[in-house]
Design a protein around this motif. Structure first.
Motif, short mmCIF file in Angstrom:
data_model
loop_
_atom_site.label_atom_id
_atom_site.label_comp_id
_atom_site.label_asym_id
_atom_site.label_seq_id
_atom_site.Cartn_x
_atom_site.Cartn_y
_atom_site.Cartn_z
N TYR A 1 49.07 25.73 6.60
CA TYR A 1 48.61 24.53 7.29
C TYR A 1 49.72 23.47 7.24
O TYR A 1 50.20 23.13 6.16
CB TYR A 1 47.34 23.99 6.66
CG TYR A 1 46.19 24.97 6.72
CD1 TYR A 1 45.29 24.97 7.78
CD2 TYR A 1 46.02 25.91 5.71
CE1 TYR A 1 44.25 25.88 7.83
CE2 TYR A 1 44.97 26.83 5.75
CZ TYR A 1 44.09 26.81 6.82
OH TYR A 1 43.06 27.72 6.87
N ALA B 1 42.13 17.99 3.19
CA ALA B 1 40.91 18.59 3.73
C ALA B 1 41.10 20.09 3.98
O ALA B 1 40.23 20.90 3.65
CB ALA B 1 40.52 17.88 5.02
N CYS C 1 50.76 19.63 8.40
CA CYS C 1 50.21 18.35 8.85
C CYS C 1 51.34 17.33 8.91
O CYS C 1 51.63 16.64 7.93
CB CYS C 1 49.10 17.89 7.91
SG CYS C 1 47.71 19.04 7.79
N ASP D 1 47.21 6.81 10.79
CA ASP D 1 46.92 7.70 9.67
C ASP D 1 48.20 8.42 9.25
O ASP D 1 49.29 8.15 9.76
CB ASP D 1 45.84 8.69 10.09
CG ASP D 1 45.15 9.38 8.92
OD1 ASP D 1 45.46 9.04 7.76
OD2 ASP D 1 44.30 10.25 9.18
N GLY E 1 49.49 12.60 7.63
CA GLY E 1 49.04 13.98 7.50
C GLY E 1 48.43 14.32 6.15
O GLY E 1 47.82 15.37 5.99
N PHE F 1 43.49 15.21 15.88
CA PHE F 1 42.37 14.28 15.97
C PHE F 1 42.82 13.02 16.70
O PHE F 1 43.90 12.48 16.43
CB PHE F 1 41.88 13.93 14.57
CG PHE F 1 40.87 12.81 14.54
CD1 PHE F 1 39.56 13.02 14.94
CD2 PHE F 1 41.24 11.54 14.13
CE1 PHE F 1 38.64 12.00 14.93
CE2 PHE F 1 40.33 10.50 14.10
CZ PHE F 1 39.02 10.73 14.51
N PHE G 1 48.47 20.62 12.62
CA PHE G 1 47.41 19.66 12.93
C PHE G 1 47.96 18.24 12.87
O PHE G 1 48.58 17.83 11.88
CB PHE G 1 46.25 19.81 11.93
CG PHE G 1 44.99 19.17 12.40
CD1 PHE G 1 44.08 19.86 13.19
CD2 PHE G 1 44.70 17.85 12.07
CE1 PHE G 1 42.91 19.26 13.64
CE2 PHE G 1 43.55 17.24 12.51
CZ PHE G 1 42.65 17.94 13.29
N MET H 1 33.84 19.07 8.56
CA MET H 1 34.99 19.93 8.26
C MET H 1 34.59 21.40 8.33
O MET H 1 35.40 22.25 8.67
CB MET H 1 35.54 19.61 6.87
CG MET H 1 36.34 18.33 6.80
SD MET H 1 37.71 18.26 8.00
CE MET H 1 38.76 19.60 7.42
N HIS I 1 47.51 14.13 13.00
CA HIS I 1 46.56 13.07 12.64
C HIS I 1 46.42 12.03 13.74
O HIS I 1 47.16 12.02 14.73
CB HIS I 1 46.98 12.40 11.33
CG HIS I 1 48.30 11.70 11.41
ND1 HIS I 1 48.48 10.49 12.04
CD2 HIS I 1 49.54 12.04 10.94
CE1 HIS I 1 49.73 10.10 11.96
NE2 HIS I 1 50.42 11.04 11.30
N TRP J 1 44.52 15.02 6.01
CA TRP J 1 44.15 16.28 6.65
C TRP J 1 44.62 17.47 5.83
O TRP J 1 43.93 18.49 5.74
CB TRP J 1 44.74 16.33 8.06
CG TRP J 1 44.02 15.41 9.00
CD1 TRP J 1 44.44 14.19 9.45
CD2 TRP J 1 42.74 15.64 9.59
NE1 TRP J 1 43.49 13.64 10.28
CE2 TRP J 1 42.44 14.51 10.39
CE3 TRP J 1 41.81 16.68 9.53
CZ2 TRP J 1 41.25 14.40 11.11
CZ3 TRP J 1 40.63 16.57 10.25
CH2 TRP J 1 40.36 15.44 11.04
#
Length: 216
Positions: free
Chosen positions: A51, A40, A53, A32, A34, A118, A26, A205, A28, A37
């Motif tokens: 995950y 989160a 980031c 921003d 990572g 995002f 994912f 979320m 950012h 996120w």
């Protein structure tokens, strides 16, 4: 992990609670990192999913008066006909593909990897998903656009002009909707990807968790 030759810190990772059989990468948004996120995802994670980031490098951004900030590639303007940082976008996509390849080497098949992001990160995730040779499980793109859209004549039905309306055509399916009325939608598509989730700016979320939870 960057759109130019600058280096960036190692990604923030939320490891699987047991053996990882799937992964989410994912990206950012502009300015921003990572870390937020990753925090989160730690709160909504599935035990078998890893995950990842990544962090964008710090670089001058033309749109923001050349101020240096985390950015996957340069952004020159906001209008649909603004010049785009084609070399930076393509290099950033190659770096994301390298992350995907690394997870495949780690034992997670590409069709068990979701790519997402995002804003600017969502834009990069879309571009990467449409240009990678790997067959991904899907892409989740939040509040973003498709960079270098002229490179994809097969997606001629795409229209990104309004903040409230979106149109998506990937493979055999097209859907147009209002973000307030239909803030999240699935798109079953053809050869490149299995599922695309598009989420609007007011998503929670919990909604993102739902989009990332179809891995058995």
């Amino acid at each position: 992990m960057c759109g130019n030759t600058m280096s960036a810190p190692l990604p923030a990772i939320v490891p699987a609670a047991r053996k990882a059989t799937a992964a989410v990468i994912f990206l950012h948004g502009l300015g921003d990192t990572g870390h937020g996120w990753a925090e989160a995802f730690a709160g909504i994670r599935s035990s078998h999913i890893k995950y990842i980031c990544p962090h964008a490098p710090v670089m001058p951004v033309t749109l923001n008066m050349n101020m240096a900030m985390p950015s996957w590639f340069d952004i020159i303007g906001l209008s649909p006909d603004s010049q785009e940082d084609e070399p930076g976008i393509k290099q950033a996509a190659e770096n994301v593909k390298a992350l995907i390849d690394q997870e495949v080497k780690n034992g997670i098949p590409s069709n068990r990897i979701i790519l997402g992001g995002f804003s600017q990160g969502g834009a990069l995730s879309l571009y990467t998903a449409l240009t990678t040779q790997q067959k991904l499980a899907g892409v989740t793109a939040l509040s973003c656009w498709l960079p270098l859209r002229a490179s994809f004549p097969q997606l001629s039905a795409i229209a990104w002009g309004s903040s409230r309306r979106w149109s998506k055509c990937l493979g055999p399916c097209t859907h147009v909707g209002d973000l307030e009325e239909a803030p999240g939608s699935w798109f079953q598509i053809g050869s490149a990807l299995e599922v695309v989730a598009l989420l609007g700016v007011n998503q929670r979320m919990e909604d993102l968790s739902l989009c990332l939870s179809f891995f058995p």
